[in-house]
Structures are given as C-alpha cells and as structure tokens.
Scaffold this motif. Structure first.
Motif, PDB file in Angstrom:
ATOM      1  N   GLU A   1      96.553 -26.041  35.114  1.00  0.00           N
ATOM      2  CA  GLU A   1      96.851 -25.201  36.274  1.00  0.00           C
ATOM      3  C   GLU A   1      96.771 -26.039  37.550  1.00  0.00           C
ATOM      4  O   GLU A   1      97.569 -25.873  38.478  1.00  0.00           O
ATOM      5  CB  GLU A   1      95.873 -24.027  36.346  1.00  0.00           C
ATOM      6  CG  GLU A   1      96.097 -22.972  35.263  1.00  0.00           C
ATOM      7  CD  GLU A   1      94.991 -21.923  35.217  1.00  0.00           C
ATOM      8  OE1 GLU A   1      94.163 -21.911  36.142  1.00  0.00           O
ATOM      9  OE2 GLU A   1      94.965 -21.137  34.255  1.00  0.00           O
ATOM     10  N   ALA A   2      95.806 -26.958  37.589  1.00  0.00           N
ATOM     11  CA  ALA A   2      95.670 -27.850  38.737  1.00  0.00           C
ATOM     12  C   ALA A   2      96.861 -28.809  38.819  1.00  0.00           C
ATOM     13  O   ALA A   2      97.343 -29.134  39.905  1.00  0.00           O
ATOM     14  CB  ALA A   2      94.366 -28.636  38.645  1.00  0.00           C
ATOM     15  N   LEU A   3      97.343 -29.247  37.674  1.00  0.00           N
ATOM     16  CA  LEU A   3      98.522 -30.103  37.646  1.00  0.00           C
ATOM     17  C   LEU A   3      99.722 -29.344  38.215  1.00  0.00           C
ATOM     18  O   LEU A   3     100.515 -29.888  38.988  1.00  0.00           O
ATOM     19  CB  LEU A   3      98.790 -30.570  36.216  1.00  0.00           C
ATOM     20  CG  LEU A   3      99.905 -31.599  36.008  1.00  0.00           C
ATOM     21  CD1 LEU A   3      99.549 -32.553  34.872  1.00  0.00           C
ATOM     22  CD2 LEU A   3     101.220 -30.914  35.693  1.00  0.00           C
ATOM     23  N   ASN A   4      99.833 -28.077  37.866  1.00  0.00           N
ATOM     24  CA  ASN A   4     100.921 -27.241  38.378  1.00  0.00           C
ATOM     25  C   ASN A   4     100.814 -27.059  39.890  1.00  0.00           C
ATOM     26  O   ASN A   4     101.827 -27.007  40.597  1.00  0.00           O
ATOM     27  CB  ASN A   4     100.884 -25.875  37.697  1.00  0.00           C
ATOM     28  CG  ASN A   4     102.062 -25.004  38.083  1.00  0.00           C
ATOM     29  OD1 ASN A   4     103.204 -25.455  38.127  1.00  0.00           O
ATOM     30  ND2 ASN A   4     101.794 -23.739  38.361  1.00  0.00           N
ATOM     31  N   ALA A   5      99.588 -26.971  40.384  1.00  0.00           N
ATOM     32  CA  ALA A   5      99.369 -26.769  41.812  1.00  0.00           C
ATOM     33  C   ALA A   5      99.559 -28.059  42.614  1.00  0.00           C
ATOM     34  O   ALA A   5      99.506 -28.049  43.843  1.00  0.00           O
ATOM     35  CB  ALA A   5      97.960 -26.221  42.044  1.00  0.00           C
ATOM     36  N   GLY A   6      99.769 -29.179  41.907  1.00  0.00           N
ATOM     37  CA  GLY A   6      99.957 -30.447  42.595  1.00  0.00           C
ATOM     38  C   GLY A   6      98.666 -31.126  42.979  1.00  0.00           C
ATOM     39  O   GLY A   6      98.655 -32.033  43.817  1.00  0.00           O
ATOM     40  N   SER A   7      97.545 -30.717  42.358  1.00  0.00           N
ATOM     41  CA  SER A   7      96.237 -31.281  42.703  1.00  0.00           C
ATOM     42  C   SER A   7      95.903 -32.539  41.910  1.00  0.00           C
ATOM     43  O   SER A   7      95.073 -33.331  42.333  1.00  0.00           O
ATOM     44  CB  SER A   7      95.144 -30.232  42.463  1.00  0.00           C
ATOM     45  OG  SER A   7      95.376 -29.080  43.243  1.00  0.00           O
ATOM     46  N   ILE A   8      96.517 -32.697  40.729  1.00  0.00           N
ATOM     47  CA  ILE A   8      96.272 -33.888  39.910  1.00  0.00           C
ATOM     48  C   ILE A   8      97.604 -34.419  39.382  1.00  0.00           C
ATOM     49  O   ILE A   8      98.611 -33.692  39.350  1.00  0.00           O
ATOM     50  CB  ILE A   8      95.313 -33.615  38.731  1.00  0.00           C
ATOM     51  CG1 ILE A   8      95.903 -32.572  37.776  1.00  0.00           C
ATOM     52  CG2 ILE A   8      93.942 -33.198  39.227  1.00  0.00           C
ATOM     53  CD1 ILE A   8      95.121 -32.408  36.493  1.00  0.00           C
ATOM     54  N   ASP A   9      97.591 -35.671  38.954  1.00  0.00           N
ATOM     55  CA  ASP A   9      98.798 -36.314  38.422  1.00  0.00           C
ATOM     56  C   ASP A   9      98.733 -36.540  36.918  1.00  0.00           C
ATOM     57  O   ASP A   9      99.780 -36.642  36.265  1.00  0.00           O
ATOM     58  CB  ASP A   9      98.993 -37.690  39.084  1.00  0.00           C
ATOM     59  CG  ASP A   9      99.098 -37.605  40.585  1.00  0.00           C
ATOM     60  OD1 ASP A   9      99.922 -36.816  41.076  1.00  0.00           O
ATOM     61  OD2 ASP A   9      98.347 -38.326  41.279  1.00  0.00           O
ATOM     62  N   PHE A  10      97.527 -36.635  36.376  1.00  0.00           N
ATOM     63  CA  PHE A  10      97.365 -37.096  34.987  1.00  0.00           C
ATOM     64  C   PHE A  10      96.108 -36.463  34.400  1.00  0.00           C
ATOM     65  O   PHE A  10      95.115 -36.268  35.109  1.00  0.00           O
ATOM     66  CB  PHE A  10      97.230 -38.625  34.993  1.00  0.00           C
ATOM     67  CG  PHE A  10      97.106 -39.269  33.640  1.00  0.00           C
ATOM     68  CD1 PHE A  10      98.232 -39.692  32.962  1.00  0.00           C
ATOM     69  CD2 PHE A  10      95.860 -39.471  33.058  1.00  0.00           C
ATOM     70  CE1 PHE A  10      98.120 -40.318  31.717  1.00  0.00           C
ATOM     71  CE2 PHE A  10      95.742 -40.087  31.818  1.00  0.00           C
ATOM     72  CZ  PHE A  10      96.879 -40.512  31.142  1.00  0.00           C
ATOM     73  N   GLY A  11      96.164 -36.127  33.105  1.00  0.00           N
ATOM     74  CA  GLY A  11      94.991 -35.551  32.458  1.00  0.00           C
ATOM     75  C   GLY A  11      95.100 -35.594  30.946  1.00  0.00           C
ATOM     76  O   GLY A  11      96.076 -36.115  30.390  1.00  0.00           O
ATOM     77  N   TYR A  12      94.102 -35.013  30.299  1.00  0.00           N
ATOM     78  CA  TYR A  12      94.024 -35.031  28.828  1.00  0.00           C
ATOM     79  C   TYR A  12      93.536 -33.668  28.350  1.00  0.00           C
ATOM     80  O   TYR A  12      92.580 -33.113  28.916  1.00  0.00           O
ATOM     81  CB  TYR A  12      93.049 -36.115  28.385  1.00  0.00           C
ATOM     82  CG  TYR A  12      92.719 -36.126  26.909  1.00  0.00           C
ATOM     83  CD1 TYR A  12      93.504 -36.838  26.008  1.00  0.00           C
ATOM     84  CD2 TYR A  12      91.619 -35.432  26.407  1.00  0.00           C
ATOM     85  CE1 TYR A  12      93.194 -36.867  24.651  1.00  0.00           C
ATOM     86  CE2 TYR A  12      91.306 -35.459  25.053  1.00  0.00           C
ATOM     87  CZ  TYR A  12      92.097 -36.175  24.177  1.00  0.00           C
ATOM     88  OH  TYR A  12      91.792 -36.188  22.838  1.00  0.00           O
ATOM     89  N   THR A  13      94.202 -33.120  27.329  1.00  0.00           N
ATOM     90  CA  THR A  13      93.773 -31.835  26.754  1.00  0.00           C
ATOM     91  C   THR A  13      93.992 -31.852  25.246  1.00  0.00           C
ATOM     92  O   THR A  13      94.580 -32.784  24.698  1.00  0.00           O
ATOM     93  CB  THR A  13      94.576 -30.642  27.326  1.00  0.00           C
ATOM     94  OG1 THR A  13      95.890 -30.624  26.732  1.00  0.00           O
ATOM     95  CG2 THR A  13      94.700 -30.710  28.841  1.00  0.00           C
ATOM     96  N   GLY A  14      93.552 -30.785  24.601  1.00  0.00           N
ATOM     97  CA  GLY A  14      93.849 -30.587  23.191  1.00  0.00           C
ATOM     98  C   GLY A  14      95.297 -30.165  23.022  1.00  0.00           C
ATOM     99  O   GLY A  14      96.073 -30.113  23.984  1.00  0.00           O
ATOM    100  N   GLU A  15      95.676 -29.800  21.784  1.00  0.00           N
ATOM    101  CA  GLU A  15      97.083 -29.568  21.478  1.00  0.00           C
ATOM    102  C   GLU A  15      97.663 -28.276  22.054  1.00  0.00           C
ATOM    103  O   GLU A  15      98.871 -28.194  22.329  1.00  0.00           O
ATOM    104  CB  GLU A  15      97.281 -29.581  19.954  1.00  0.00           C
ATOM    105  CG  GLU A  15      96.416 -28.589  19.214  1.00  0.00           C
ATOM    106  CD  GLU A  15      96.167 -28.988  17.763  1.00  0.00           C
ATOM    107  OE1 GLU A  15      96.766 -29.967  17.298  1.00  0.00           O
ATOM    108  OE2 GLU A  15      95.359 -28.314  17.108  1.00  0.00           O
TER     109      GLU A  15
END
Length: 354
Positions: free
Chosen positions: A110-124
């Motif tokens: 959700e933060a990526l969608n808001a433009g707050s982060i560029d890169f991250g890691y999650t489960g499938e």
C-alpha cells in the motif's frame, strides 16, 4: 636620361608597400587566433567533462534517494539495513537510502502504491492482491524460502488433530498473506470450504496474543513468528506448506522506479544478493542481528533460519506459473475481485549477477 626624383611619389610607394605588409600580418594573425581559439575550446570541453578543478573524475549518474520498505521478519532486507552495505554501494553516486518498517506485506505494498517506497519484499500473496487493486508494481526477483517456514498451528493441548476439524473454528492469519494462501490450500485438501471457518484477520503480533490467550483455535503463520510460538507455547503443527504451497518470497519494485532508475535497481539487487549469500552461510549471525528487533531469543531464530532457503533469482516461467496458480485460487474463492495475469508485471531486465 635620369628621371627627376619626386619626394611625393616615393612617399606614395612606401605607403602602398606598408599597407600590403600590414594586411598580410592581419590575415595571418586572424588565422592563428582562430586556430588557437578552437584548440582552447576543444581542450576546455574535454577537461570540463572529465574532471573538476581538483582533477576528480565526474559522474553522469544523477544522485537519488532509494526508499526501501522492509519487515522485521524479512531476514535479508533487515540484515542489509543493519550492515549498511547498501548505503556504501551508493556513496560514489551521491545517492542515499531510506528505510520504512511495516508489520506485513499488504501495508508495505500500500505504501508502494502511495509512492512512499520504491522497493520491498513480501510473501507470495500480497503482490497478487496489489496487482488486482491496480498498484503499479513489478516483480524483480524471487527468494525460494521454504515450505517448512510456514504452518497452521494449534495450542499444544488443543483437541483439534487435523485440518478437517477446523470447520466452524476461529483461525487467525494476516489477510492476503502467504499464510492466507496456505490456509486456503490446506482446507481445500481437507475438503473444507474457506467460508466454513471463522476468519480472524490480525497482524502477527496481535494474532500471537489471541492465540496464546486461546481466543482463537488455530493460527496460520510464517517464520520467525512460527518458531517463536512453537518455542514459547509448545504449539503443535497441523500442517506446514509441504505439498501445498511453494512459500516463495518476492522482491518487488514500483514501476516508476524500475522505469526511471534501472541502474539503481540493479545496485539494490546486487547488494540484496550479497547479503542473501552471507545469510545462507551464517544463520547464527543472522539470528543475533534479528533478535533485539523481534524480541525473540537468538537460539529460536536460528531454528527458523536453518529451515529456510536463501537466494535472489530472476523469475522463470515455472515460478510465474506457480504464482499464477496462487492468483487463480484466490479468484476462485472470491477473495480476488478480478482475474489477473502475473506475467504482465514481471521485470524483463536482468540482474548483474544473473
């Protein structure tokens, strides 16, 4: 016969000669000046693009800020943050790195969608829901992780002995997480409808509290929270992901970041790969790094580290197909609002180490 000498005629000849001499000097000077000016400009242009007044080489890479989203349980990214390797990798370009912590994958995206982060890691599962929700993200790599690193737990004295007995019971999990998918597949295999259980969606910390307080009957969770619950409460495993879910992790990036800063993305992936390789060989060191942040004893974390796999790999057709199966499963049980095609948001670039 001698010609009569005329001072005025002599003066005229002298003046004409002097003028012709001066014109030649002026033309020569102009030519030499033009050539000299051209050489000066050429040398200045070459030296200006290569160095400053101190002779320091210049770079054409524009400094930027790379914003990383991580979870405490994301071993590699947390270790990368703790070791400071990514910051060192960006020093020469003048770029910087910022870190934002999230309790689970869905809020991170959700933060990526808001433009707050560029890169991250999650489960499938989180990227599947994110894609269905129109979040402009891209799969850039995957982590094998391990089917042993997630499970459905029940209290040690619970009368429940099988997944089939969860019908009508309260089960805690993070909605849209990899554990959510495990729960769906485990119920499906046991012949129980997803709608036949009482779903209690909570963050890992809140879920552990209600699990230990026996306010829920079961908990679908991943490591290291899984290992911590087993050690602290003696919780029993009804089923892990073996034969049910690949339980892979995914490195994801904002599409805008991928498009605008591909070189920065490759630097990030290079450093993630290096720390992943280090973590694979040093489970006890990783446990020591994570312990203060997670509030879990290092020996417990080491158990979790030793039962998981590590790597940073480009997505293959096989991996994309398996991830598509996850998406199709969620759509089938109406958790996903529409069908999606995972391959449409897979990065087509190549990692430097691939």
């Amino acid at each position: 016969m001698l010609t009569k000498f005329s001072p005025s005629r002599f003066l005229g000849i002298a003046i004409a000669f002097f003028q012709r001499f001066q014109q030649r000097r002026i033309r020569t000077f102009c030519i030499m000046f033009a050539v000299g000016l051209s050489l000066t400009l050429a040398v200045s242009a070459c030296s200006g693009s290569a160095s400053d007044n101190s002779g320091t080489p210049q770079t054409t890479q524009t400094p930027t800020t790379v914003r990383i989203g991580y979870q405490k349980a994301s071993t590699v990214l947390y270790a990368l943050k703790a070791r400071g390797e990514l910051e060192k990798a960006f020093v020469t370009s003048g770029s910087s790195v910022t870190w934002s912590e999230f309790p689970a994958g869905p809020p991170l995206l959700e933060a990526l969608n808001a433009g707050s982060i560029d890169f991250g890691y999650t489960g499938e599962s989180p990227p599947i829901f994110a894609q269905a929700g129109g979040i402009p993200l891209v799969y850039v790599a995957y982590d094998p992780w391990s089917p042993k690193a997630e499970a459905i737990l029940v209290p040690k004295d619970s009368p429940i002995k099988s997944v089939a007995e969860l019908k009508g019971k309260k089960v805690a999990f993070v909605k849209g997480s990899n554990a959510n998918y495990l729960l769906v597949k485990a119920l499906e295999k046991a012949g129980v409808q997803y709608s036949d259980i009482q779903r209690v969606t909570l963050t890992p910390a809140d879920a552990r509290a209600v699990f230990e307080g026996k306010k829920v009957d079961a908990w679908a969770i991943w490591d290291p929270y899984l290992a911590a619950a087993e050690a602290a409460t003696g919780a029993r495993t009804l089923a892990d992901a073996t034969g049910l879910a690949a339980n892979r992790g995914y490195y994801l990036a904002a599409k805008s970041f991928v498009d605008a800063k591909p070189d920065a993305l490759k630097i990030v992936l290079d450093q993630v790969k290096k720390v992943s390789d280090w973590a694979k060989k040093n489970p006890s060191e990783v446990a020591k790094i994570l312990s203060p942040a997670l509030g879990i004893d290092a020996p417990v974390l080491e158990i979790a580290e030793k039962r998981r796999e590590y790597d940073v790999l480009p997505l293959t057709d096989e991996v994309i197909t398996k991830q598509q199966e996850v998406a199709d499963t969620f759509y089938k049980i109406k958790l996903l609002p529409k069908e999606i095609k995972v391959k449409e948001i897979v990065w087509q670039g190549k990692m430097n180490n691939s």
